[in-house]
Design a protein around this motif. Structure first.
Motif, PDB file in Angstrom:
ATOM      1  N   ALA A  64      14.941 -21.128  11.736  1.00 17.69           N
ATOM      2  CA  ALA A  64      15.256 -20.089  10.745  1.00 17.69           C
ATOM      3  C   ALA A  64      15.527 -20.720   9.375  1.00 17.69           C
ATOM      4  CB  ALA A  64      16.461 -19.279  11.207  1.00 17.69           C
ATOM      5  N   VAL A 112      15.046 -18.159   6.158  1.00 17.90           N
ATOM      6  CA  VAL A 112      15.642 -16.876   6.545  1.00 17.90           C
ATOM      7  C   VAL A 112      16.904 -17.149   7.363  1.00 17.90           C
ATOM      8  CG1 VAL A 112      13.391 -15.720   6.580  1.00 17.90           C
ATOM      9  CG2 VAL A 112      14.325 -16.660   8.711  1.00 17.90           C
ATOM     10  N   HIS A 140      13.040 -10.488  14.805  1.00 15.28           N
ATOM     11  CA  HIS A 140      11.624 -10.623  15.150  1.00 15.28           C
ATOM     12  C   HIS A 140      11.429 -11.120  16.580  1.00 15.28           C
ATOM     13  CE1 HIS A 140       9.859  -9.748  11.266  1.00 15.28           C
ATOM     14  NE2 HIS A 140      10.751 -10.548  10.679  1.00 15.28           N
ATOM     15  N   ALA A 169      12.406 -21.829   7.736  1.00 19.55           N
ATOM     16  CA  ALA A 169      11.597 -20.675   7.309  1.00 19.55           C
ATOM     17  C   ALA A 169      12.219 -19.969   6.108  1.00 19.55           C
ATOM     18  CB  ALA A 169      11.440 -19.695   8.473  1.00 19.55           C
ATOM     19  N   ARG A 202       5.781 -11.614   5.981  1.00 25.36           N
ATOM     20  CA  ARG A 202       5.884 -12.997   5.488  1.00 25.36           C
ATOM     21  C   ARG A 202       6.942 -13.773   6.279  1.00 25.36           C
ATOM     22  NH1 ARG A 202       5.238 -10.393   0.563  1.00 25.36           N
ATOM     23  NH2 ARG A 202       7.494 -10.392   0.195  1.00 25.36           N
ATOM     24  N   ASN A 203       8.088 -13.150   6.490  1.00 24.74           N
ATOM     25  CA  ASN A 203       9.143 -13.803   7.268  1.00 24.74           C
ATOM     26  C   ASN A 203       8.667 -14.105   8.686  1.00 24.74           C
ATOM     27  OD1 ASN A 203      10.929 -13.729   5.134  1.00 24.74           O
ATOM     28  ND2 ASN A 203      11.982 -11.888   5.852  1.00 24.74           N
ATOM     29  N   TYR A 204       8.002 -13.150   9.298  1.00 23.49           N
ATOM     30  CA  TYR A 204       7.473 -13.317  10.653  1.00 23.49           C
ATOM     31  C   TYR A 204       6.532 -14.524  10.705  1.00 23.49           C
ATOM     32  CZ  TYR A 204       5.056 -12.013  15.008  1.00 23.49           C
ATOM     33  OH  TYR A 204       4.512 -12.017  16.278  1.00 23.49           O
ATOM     34  N   THR A 238      17.487 -12.715  11.077  1.00 27.16           N
ATOM     35  CA  THR A 238      16.082 -12.347  10.859  1.00 27.16           C
ATOM     36  C   THR A 238      15.213 -12.901  11.977  1.00 27.16           C
ATOM     37  OG1 THR A 238      16.400 -12.259   8.479  1.00 27.16           O
ATOM     38  CG2 THR A 238      14.137 -12.548   9.246  1.00 27.16           C
ATOM     39  N   ASP A 274       7.408  -8.117   3.111  1.00 26.98           N
ATOM     40  CA  ASP A 274       8.363  -9.222   3.215  1.00 26.98           C
ATOM     41  C   ASP A 274       8.666  -9.555   4.672  1.00 26.98           C
ATOM     42  OD1 ASP A 274       9.768  -6.778   3.464  1.00 26.98           O
ATOM     43  OD2 ASP A 274      11.649  -7.725   2.851  1.00 26.98           O
ATOM     44  N   ALA A 275       8.697  -8.553   5.531  1.00 28.36           N
ATOM     45  CA  ALA A 275       8.928  -8.793   6.961  1.00 28.36           C
ATOM     46  C   ALA A 275       7.749  -9.545   7.576  1.00 28.36           C
ATOM     47  CB  ALA A 275       9.168  -7.470   7.691  1.00 28.36           C
ATOM     48  N   ARG A 314       6.272 -17.043   8.523  1.00 26.95           N
ATOM     49  CA  ARG A 314       6.994 -18.288   8.235  1.00 26.95           C
ATOM     50  C   ARG A 314       7.759 -18.763   9.460  1.00 26.95           C
ATOM     51  NH1 ARG A 314       8.687 -16.247   2.764  1.00 26.95           N
ATOM     52  NH2 ARG A 314      10.652 -15.784   3.792  1.00 26.95           N
ATOM     53  N   LEU A 315       8.362 -17.838  10.185  1.00 24.48           N
ATOM     54  CA  LEU A 315       9.077 -18.204  11.410  1.00 24.48           C
ATOM     55  C   LEU A 315       8.118 -18.799  12.438  1.00 24.48           C
ATOM     56  CD1 LEU A 315      11.511 -15.177  11.639  1.00 24.48           C
ATOM     57  CD2 LEU A 315      12.192 -17.596  11.519  1.00 24.48           C
TER      58      LEU A 315
END
Length: 192
Positions: free
Chosen positions: A42, A47, A55, A45, A16-18, A51, A13-14, A20-21
């Motif tokens: 953010a 988040v 990152h 994305a 994916r967040n990274y 978050t 999940d991290a 997307r950001l």
């Protein structure tokens, strides 16, 4: 004392967040320039701002992550040009690629120029190999007697960044502006 603890891999999940950001930052910077709202990035994305800051603790850290591949590509291009092109052609090709990259996002040239002199910036460290490779292209052209010997690499990067900045400001054909200004700068640098 240095931290020698191993870096743990990111959870799925991290990661994916990274990603997307990064994707949303790329879009926002293309639309609004490097001063685009980090809150908006953010939000897009999906988040929270915390978050984003976990990152990317600073705007420069986010830019560095976006530009890392480009900096590596410019360093690789310089190394390739050192063996595959005449010194004059190598310098011209490398400068054109540098200017094109520096023109990617409105405001990027100002950020890059500031980091040339700020050794604490994440971008300064990230583009060091690229700058050193570009300096080798310049030095080769100088040693071959094709470029003025009194030109420093910092002056060359400043001139190239100036062209990229001027390109950001114009409403005419970007390629025509870059070509014309690069020709003018090279006419002052190159020896016949």
């Amino acid at each position: 004392m240095t931290d020698t603890a191993p870096t743990r891999p990111m959870r799925a999940d991290a990661r994916r967040n990274y990603q997307r950001l990064l994707d949303q930052a790329r879009t926002a910077f293309a639309e609004r320039g490097t001063d685009a709202s980090l809150d908006e990035i953010a939000r897009r994305a999906g988040v929270g701002i915390g978050t984003l800051y976990r990152h990317f603790p600073t705007r420069d850290a986010l830019l560095e992550a976006l530009l890392r591949e480009r900096f590596t590509g410019l360093a690789t291009l310089a190394e390739d040009l050192l063996t595959s092109a005449t010194p004059r052609d190598a310098l011209t090709a490398w400068l054109r690629a540098f200017i094109t990259g520096a023109s990617t996002y409105r405001g990027l040239t100002s950020t890059l120029m500031a980091t040339l002199r700020d050794e604490t910036s994440e971008l300064h460290a990230a583009c060091l190999a690229m700058r050193q490779a570009g300096e080798r292209v310049l030095t080769r052209a100088q040693q071959d007697g094709q470029v003025r010997a009194d030109v420093t690499a910092l002056e060359l990067f400043t001139l190239a960044s100036g062209i990229a900045w001027a390109n950001e400001q114009t409403t005419t054909s970007a390629e025509g502006t870059v070509d014309r200004l690069l020709t003018l700068v090279l006419s002052g640098l190159l020896l016949d």
